[in-house]
Design a protein around this motif. Structure first.
Motif, PDB file in Angstrom:
ATOM      1  N   GLY A 165      39.784  47.664  41.786  1.00  0.00           N
ATOM      2  CA  GLY A 165      41.057  48.282  41.452  1.00  0.00           C
ATOM      3  C   GLY A 165      42.055  47.349  40.818  1.00  0.00           C
ATOM      4  N   VAL A 166      41.666  46.093  40.605  1.00  0.00           N
ATOM      5  CA  VAL A 166      42.575  45.128  39.975  1.00  0.00           C
ATOM      6  C   VAL A 166      42.436  45.228  38.462  1.00  0.00           C
ATOM      7  N   ARG A 167      43.562  45.251  37.774  1.00  0.00           N
ATOM      8  CA  ARG A 167      43.523  45.201  36.310  1.00  0.00           C
ATOM      9  C   ARG A 167      44.367  44.021  35.849  1.00  0.00           C
ATOM     10  N   SER A 270      46.368  34.818  32.830  1.00  0.00           N
ATOM     11  CA  SER A 270      46.484  36.276  32.891  1.00  0.00           C
ATOM     12  C   SER A 270      47.389  36.686  34.037  1.00  0.00           C
ATOM     13  N   VAL A 271      47.869  37.925  33.947  1.00  0.00           N
ATOM     14  CA  VAL A 271      48.634  38.524  35.033  1.00  0.00           C
ATOM     15  C   VAL A 271      47.848  39.726  35.528  1.00  0.00           C
ATOM     16  N   ALA A 272      47.787  39.878  36.838  1.00  0.00           N
ATOM     17  CA  ALA A 272      46.988  40.941  37.450  1.00  0.00           C
ATOM     18  C   ALA A 272      47.846  41.772  38.398  1.00  0.00           C
ATOM     19  N   VAL A 273      47.557  43.070  38.413  1.00  0.00           N
ATOM     20  CA  VAL A 273      48.201  44.002  39.343  1.00  0.00           C
ATOM     21  C   VAL A 273      47.113  44.908  39.917  1.00  0.00           C
ATOM     22  N   LEU A 274      47.468  45.657  40.936  1.00  0.00           N
ATOM     23  CA  LEU A 274      46.508  46.506  41.620  1.00  0.00           C
ATOM     24  C   LEU A 274      46.792  47.970  41.319  1.00  0.00           C
ATOM     25  N   GLY A 275      45.714  48.731  41.031  1.00  0.00           N
ATOM     26  CA  GLY A 275      45.856  50.171  40.844  1.00  0.00           C
ATOM     27  C   GLY A 275      46.053  50.582  39.404  1.00  0.00           C
ATOM     28  N   GLU A 276      45.983  51.888  39.196  1.00  0.00           N
ATOM     29  CA  GLU A 276      46.132  52.446  37.860  1.00  0.00           C
ATOM     30  C   GLU A 276      47.607  52.548  37.474  1.00  0.00           C
ATOM     31  N   PRO A 277      47.900  52.476  36.173  1.00  0.00           N
ATOM     32  CA  PRO A 277      49.278  52.681  35.740  1.00  0.00           C
ATOM     33  C   PRO A 277      49.679  54.149  35.938  1.00  0.00           C
ATOM     34  N   PRO A 278      50.985  54.458  35.983  1.00  0.00           N
ATOM     35  CA  PRO A 278      52.105  53.519  35.810  1.00  0.00           C
ATOM     36  C   PRO A 278      52.366  52.706  37.065  1.00  0.00           C
ATOM     37  N   ASP A 279      52.876  51.483  36.851  1.00  0.00           N
ATOM     38  CA  ASP A 279      53.209  50.613  37.969  1.00  0.00           C
ATOM     39  C   ASP A 279      54.550  51.025  38.573  1.00  0.00           C
ATOM     40  N   PRO A 280      54.798  50.644  39.834  1.00  0.00           N
ATOM     41  CA  PRO A 280      56.136  50.881  40.408  1.00  0.00           C
ATOM     42  C   PRO A 280      57.205  50.241  39.527  1.00  0.00           C
TER      43      PRO A 280
END
Length: 299
Positions: A165-167, A270-280
């Motif tokens: 789930g990380v992108r 790189s920068v990584a976030v968790l889950g599908e967009p849109p982000d909080p």
């Protein structure tokens, strides 16, 4: 489940003392108020109103439910205000994990821009190398992770086929530099094959060994530290040669060392976030600041 609209009607009757006054306050037709009350009685299985002359009064069950309705409606109103503050970035929290040279260069720039634009949002940092940063992200302990990968490798714990789930997105590619004392001649790694070497973290040491192998020798690594300030101090003291990425030199540059840019691809940040967009909203705003700040550090 109790209907919020019907609870609102009951609370209005309790507050204003009659069905007519409640209808007026809510801008409802009186039959609509009576309908909602009847449905609420059917849903609860309790008699909530008692006729008294030409008016009504709440039964004991009606008073109890009206009191709880006021509490429920108050909590809903508070939640709406809090959500509006979060969406408008007037409140909330966002947490970032980053490796040291990022924390020493573009992260403070991004943080300053973020807190200036959104002073009500609590921004927090933690130092973590890429594998640990991704684990923190997956565990929900941070919202954004800054990571790096050397040429030919993927970020640890972020490789396909199971990214969990990380992108991620690439921010920049930073070149590597040969770093030697100012008095040492030679701009190639092989020019220093007979000298001692200083290694960094495990992944950086592996990269150094591979780069030296490509030039036909095995480096004699005498010292190991991932503190880029200490590394340069050791080099300046003549204790060995090393290689450092551009961000480490941008964060701290000892004037007693000489840095020569090495050919070939550099380290990918790189920068990584968790889950599908849109982000909080807070995460998205921090990402925008990081995207703007990172490329400006390495030209």
């Amino acid at each position: 489940m109790l209907d919020v609209t019907r609870l609102t009607v009951l609370a209005a009757v309790a507050r204003h003392g009659s069905v007519t006054a409640a209808a007026r306050a809510l801008h409802y037709a009186q039959p609509s108020v009576s309908h909602h009350l009847a449905r609420l009685e059917a849903e609860t299985g309790s008699r909530l109103l008692q006729r008294v002359g030409r008016g009504v009064r709440l039964t004991e069950a009606g008073r109890l439910l009206a009191e709880r309705a006021e509490e429920i409606l108050g909590r809903i109103a508070a939640a709406e205000v809090e959500l509006a503050e979060l969406t408008g970035l007037r409140a909330g929290r966002v947490r970032l994990a980053a490796f040291p040279s990022a924390l020493g260069t573009f992260v403070p720039v991004a943080a300053a821009g973020f807190t200036t634009a959104h002073p009500g949002v609590d921004l927090r940092f933690t130092e973590a190398e890429p594998p640990a940063a991704i684990r923190l992200l997956r565990g929900g302990e941070v919202d954004v992770a800054l990571v790096f990968a050397h040429p030919g490798e993927s970020v640890p714990d972020l490789a396909a086929p199971d990214p969990g789930g990380v992108r991620s997105e690439t921010l920049l590619e930073e070149p590597s530099y040969l770093v030697v004392p100012a008095g040492w001649a030679g701009d190639r790694l092989a020019d220093h094959r007979d000298r001692p070497w200083i290694g960094g973290c495990e992944r950086c040491r592996s990269r150094l060994v591979a780069a030296c192998a490509a030039e036909g020798f095995v480096p004699d690594i005498r010292f190991t530290t991932d503190d880029y300030v200490a590394v340069q101090a050791l080099v300046a003291a003549g204790m060995g040669a090393t290689t450092l990425p551009a961000l480490a030199l941008a964060a701290h540059r000892d004037p007693r060392v000489r840095a020569v840019r090495l050919p070939g691809p550099g380290r990918r940040v790189s920068v990584a976030v968790l889950g599908e967009p849109p982000d909080p909203p807070a995460t998205s705003a921090l990402l925008d600041q990081i995207r703007a700040a990172a490329p400006a550090i390495v030209r």
